[in-house]
Design an enzyme around this catalytic site. Structure first.
Site, PDB file in Angstrom:
ATOM      1  N   HIS A  66       0.836  -1.208   0.000  1.00 56.88           N
ATOM      2  CA  HIS A  66       0.000   0.000   0.000  1.00 56.88           C
ATOM      3  C   HIS A  66       0.869   1.256   0.000  1.00 56.88           C
ATOM      4  CE1 HIS A  66      -3.168  -2.816   1.311  1.00 56.88           C
ATOM      5  NE2 HIS A  66      -4.005  -1.943   0.791  1.00 56.88           N
TER       6      HIS A  66
ATOM      7  N   LYS B  72      -0.597   4.831   4.609  1.00 58.75           N
ATOM      8  CA  LYS B  72      -1.480   3.879   5.296  1.00 58.75           C
ATOM      9  C   LYS B  72      -0.996   3.665   6.727  1.00 58.75           C
ATOM     10  CE  LYS B  72      -3.889  -0.539   4.817  1.00 58.75           C
ATOM     11  NZ  LYS B  72      -5.172   0.065   5.204  1.00 58.75           N
TER      12      LYS B  72
HETATM   13  N1  LIG Z   1     -12.782  -1.225   2.726  1.00 56.84           N
HETATM   14  C1  LIG Z   1     -12.199  -0.712   1.631  1.00 56.84           C
HETATM   15  O1  LIG Z   1     -12.524  -1.074   0.490  1.00 56.84           O
HETATM   16  C2  LIG Z   1     -11.175   0.351   1.794  1.00 56.84           C
HETATM   17  C3  LIG Z   1     -10.837   0.773   3.057  1.00 56.84           C
HETATM   18  N2  LIG Z   1      -9.997   1.828   3.234  1.00 56.84           N
HETATM   19  C4  LIG Z   1      -9.828   2.268   4.616  1.00 56.84           C
HETATM   20  O2  LIG Z   1     -10.537   3.499   4.778  1.00 56.84           O
HETATM   21  C5  LIG Z   1      -9.904   4.300   5.766  1.00 56.84           C
HETATM   22  C6  LIG Z   1      -9.600   5.681   5.209  1.00 56.84           C
HETATM   23  O3  LIG Z   1      -8.672   5.582   4.166  1.00 56.84           O
HETATM   24  P1  LIG Z   1      -8.174   6.877   3.361  1.00 56.84           P
HETATM   25  O4  LIG Z   1      -9.327   7.556   2.712  1.00 56.84           O
HETATM   26  O5  LIG Z   1      -7.029   6.434   2.535  1.00 56.84           O
HETATM   27  O6  LIG Z   1      -7.627   7.780   4.574  1.00 56.84           O
HETATM   28  P2  LIG Z   1      -7.493   9.368   4.651  1.00 56.84           P
HETATM   29  O7  LIG Z   1      -6.599   9.621   5.805  1.00 56.84           O
HETATM   30  O8  LIG Z   1      -7.156   9.925   3.322  1.00 56.84           O
HETATM   31  O9  LIG Z   1      -8.983   9.838   5.013  1.00 56.84           O
HETATM   32  C7  LIG Z   1      -9.590   9.679   6.268  1.00 56.84           C
HETATM   33  C8  LIG Z   1     -10.419  10.923   6.527  1.00 56.84           C
HETATM   34  O10 LIG Z   1     -11.217  10.711   7.695  1.00 56.84           O
HETATM   35  C9  LIG Z   1     -11.250  11.941   8.393  1.00 56.84           C
HETATM   36  N3  LIG Z   1     -11.638  11.737   9.778  1.00 56.84           N
HETATM   37  C10 LIG Z   1     -10.906  11.185  10.790  1.00 56.84           C
HETATM   38  N4  LIG Z   1     -11.604  11.239  11.939  1.00 56.84           N
HETATM   39  C11 LIG Z   1     -12.798  11.814  11.656  1.00 56.84           C
HETATM   40  C12 LIG Z   1     -13.934  12.166  12.432  1.00 56.84           C
HETATM   41  N5  LIG Z   1     -13.996  11.934  13.755  1.00 56.84           N
HETATM   42  N6  LIG Z   1     -14.988  12.752  11.804  1.00 56.84           N
HETATM   43  C13 LIG Z   1     -14.952  12.979  10.487  1.00 56.84           C
HETATM   44  N7  LIG Z   1     -13.896  12.698   9.693  1.00 56.84           N
HETATM   45  C14 LIG Z   1     -12.831  12.121  10.275  1.00 56.84           C
HETATM   46  C15 LIG Z   1      -9.837  12.517   8.245  1.00 56.84           C
HETATM   47  O11 LIG Z   1      -9.788  13.892   8.517  1.00 56.84           O
HETATM   48  C16 LIG Z   1      -9.557  12.177   6.779  1.00 56.84           C
HETATM   49  O12 LIG Z   1      -9.972  13.205   5.902  1.00 56.84           O
HETATM   50  C17 LIG Z   1      -8.665   3.506   6.209  1.00 56.84           C
HETATM   51  O13 LIG Z   1      -8.984   2.758   7.357  1.00 56.84           O
HETATM   52  C18 LIG Z   1      -8.410   2.572   5.029  1.00 56.84           C
HETATM   53  O14 LIG Z   1      -7.716   1.423   5.367  1.00 56.84           O
HETATM   54  C19 LIG Z   1      -9.432   2.487   2.194  1.00 56.84           C
HETATM   55  C20 LIG Z   1      -9.690   2.100   0.921  1.00 56.84           C
HETATM   56  C21 LIG Z   1     -10.577   0.996   0.607  1.00 56.84           C
HETATM   57  O1  LIG Z   2      -5.741   2.100   3.229  1.00 60.89           O
HETATM   58  C1  LIG Z   2      -5.956   1.802   2.021  1.00 60.89           C
HETATM   59  O2  LIG Z   2      -5.603   2.526   1.097  1.00 60.89           O
HETATM   60  C2  LIG Z   2      -6.683   0.552   1.734  1.00 60.89           C
HETATM   61  N1  LIG Z   2      -7.197  -0.091   2.739  1.00 60.89           N
HETATM   62  C3  LIG Z   2      -7.941  -1.296   2.685  1.00 60.89           C
HETATM   63  C4  LIG Z   2      -7.227  -2.369   3.446  1.00 60.89           C
HETATM   64  O3  LIG Z   2      -6.718  -2.097   4.544  1.00 60.89           O
HETATM   65  O4  LIG Z   2      -7.191  -3.522   2.983  1.00 60.89           O
HETATM   66  C5  LIG Z   2      -8.359  -1.667   1.292  1.00 60.89           C
HETATM   67  C6  LIG Z   2      -7.427  -1.285   0.196  1.00 60.89           C
HETATM   68  O5  LIG Z   2      -6.440  -2.254   0.053  1.00 60.89           O
HETATM   69  C7  LIG Z   2      -6.863   0.115   0.341  1.00 60.89           C
END
Ligand SMILES: NC(=O)C1=CN([C@@H]2O[C@H](COP(=O)(O)OP(=O)(O)OC[C@H]3O[C@@H](n4cnc5c(N)ncnc54)[C@H](O)[C@@H]3O)[C@@H](O)[C@H]2O)C=CC1
Ligand SMILES: O=C(O)C1=N[C@H](C(=O)O)C[C@H](O)C1
Length: 269
Positions: free
Chosen positions: A158, A162
């Site tokens: 990643h 992350k």
């Molecule tokens: N399940 C899936 O398919 C995927 C899961 N993820 C997960 O999603 C999460 C976020 O990933 P990214 O967007 O890359 O992170 P990022 O850091 O770019 O975005 C997270 C956002 O959440 C906001 N945030 C944090 N606490 C908050 C609160 N109390 N209230 C409102 N907003 C708040 C932050 O300010 C930030 O803008 C991670 O845990 C990642 O692993 C990411 C991509 C795909």
């Molecule tokens: O943090 C990310 O970017 C992603 N998080 C998810 C994970 O923890 O598996 C999904 C994806 O791989 C991207």
């Protein structure tokens, strides 16, 4: 004609948040009714479209979840564990479908989310893409077909921002491999090798995490035996696959009974 389901995106300025705002706008299947960010974020009070560098879309970024969840049929949440646990309770109170993509959740977090699902629909998955959820099924099948002569290793890569490891997807794949093998992942999990680790334990499921640059998300499941290897691989080229899956889950959940679901339920795999 009835209105399209209203959706709130939490963490709206984040990598996934912005992708979700775009995906909802382009979908024609839902409308954005709220954009939430953490208190003190400099986008609070601004129009989300303008903050993202485009035209205004008449949705102001707020830090008040109660006010926006009340207007929503679904909340799509890719933020951080503490925020997600709080949102689960609030979304349930508002009877909004809560789609959770956040990873790095602890056992206590999962318990709290499960309690909220007694009152509302929650769809949670460490990866919302069709490809990964198919890979999970394949991993379970291959692990069931092979014995412990095949060492199972899950390798994920990643981007350098992350914060959790192994990734949520790697853990889903590990759970699937363990289930296929008829064991508990907690009993055979081997992550974070460093130093004089000793030889690999037969039957263990290993995890390795790479972090670098802007890698969106790569996952390999390696089955390695003497003289032969199988690798199952998924690569996400951009975040649309996660956002489209999350939107699908939000729409799918509209007519479901309260409970906790995953993407295997949504996709019918
Ligand atoms: N399940 C899936 O398919 C995927 C899961 N993820 C997960 O999603 C999460 C976020 O990933 P990214 O967007 O890359 O992170 P990022 O850091 O770019 O975005 C997270 C956002 O959440 C906001 N945030 C944090 N606490 C908050 C609160 N109390 N209230 C409102 N907003 C708040 C932050 O300010 C930030 O803008 C991670 O845990 C990642 O692993 C990411 C991509 C795909
Ligand atoms: O943090 C990310 O970017 C992603 N998080 C998810 C994970 O923890 O598996 C999904 C994806 O791989 C991207």
């Amino acid at each position: 004609m009835s209105e399209l389901p209203g959706i709130v995106v939490t963490g709206a300025s984040g990598r996934m948040g912005q992708m979700l705002v775009r995906t909802i706008a382009e979908s024609g299947a839902a409308r954005l009714v709220g954009a939430l960010e953490r208190a003190g974020h400099d986008w609070i009070g601004r129009d989300i479209g303008e903050a993202m560098g485009g035209a205004a879309i008449d949705v102001l970024v707020t830090d008040d979840p109660v006010e926006v969840f009340a207007k929503a049929q679904a909340v799509i949440d890719f933020t951080a564990p503490a925020a997600t646990v709080a949102f689960a309770g609030l979304a349930a109170q508002a009877r909004a479908v809560h789609v959770i993509g956040t990873t790095g959740l602890t056992e206590a977090d999962l318990k709290a989310i499960n309690a909220a699902a007694r009152h509302a629909v929650i769809v949670r998955a460490g990866n919302m893409s069709l490809g990964v959820n198919l890979l999970v099924q394949l991993t379970k099948k291959v692990a069931a077909a092979l014995d412990e002569d095949f060492d199972i290793e899950i390798i994920e890569a990643h981007h350098n921002q992350k914060v959790d490891a192994p990734s949520g997807t790697a853990l889903m794949l590990g759970e699937a491999a363990a289930e296929g093998r008829g064991v508990k992942l907690a009993d055979v999990r081997d992550s974070g090798r460093d130093g004089m680790t000793g030889a690999r334990m037969r039957g263990n499921i290993g995890f390795a995490a790479i972090r670098g640059g802007d890698i969106v998300g790569d996952h390999d499941v390696l089955f390695a035996a003497k003289s032969e290897q199988i690798t199952l691989r998924h690569r996400a080229m951009d975040r649309t696959v996660f956002a489209k899956g999350a939107l699908k889950a939000a729409l799918w959940g509209q007519d479901k009974s309260p409970g906790e679901y995953d993407m295997v339920d949504v996709l019918g795999l």
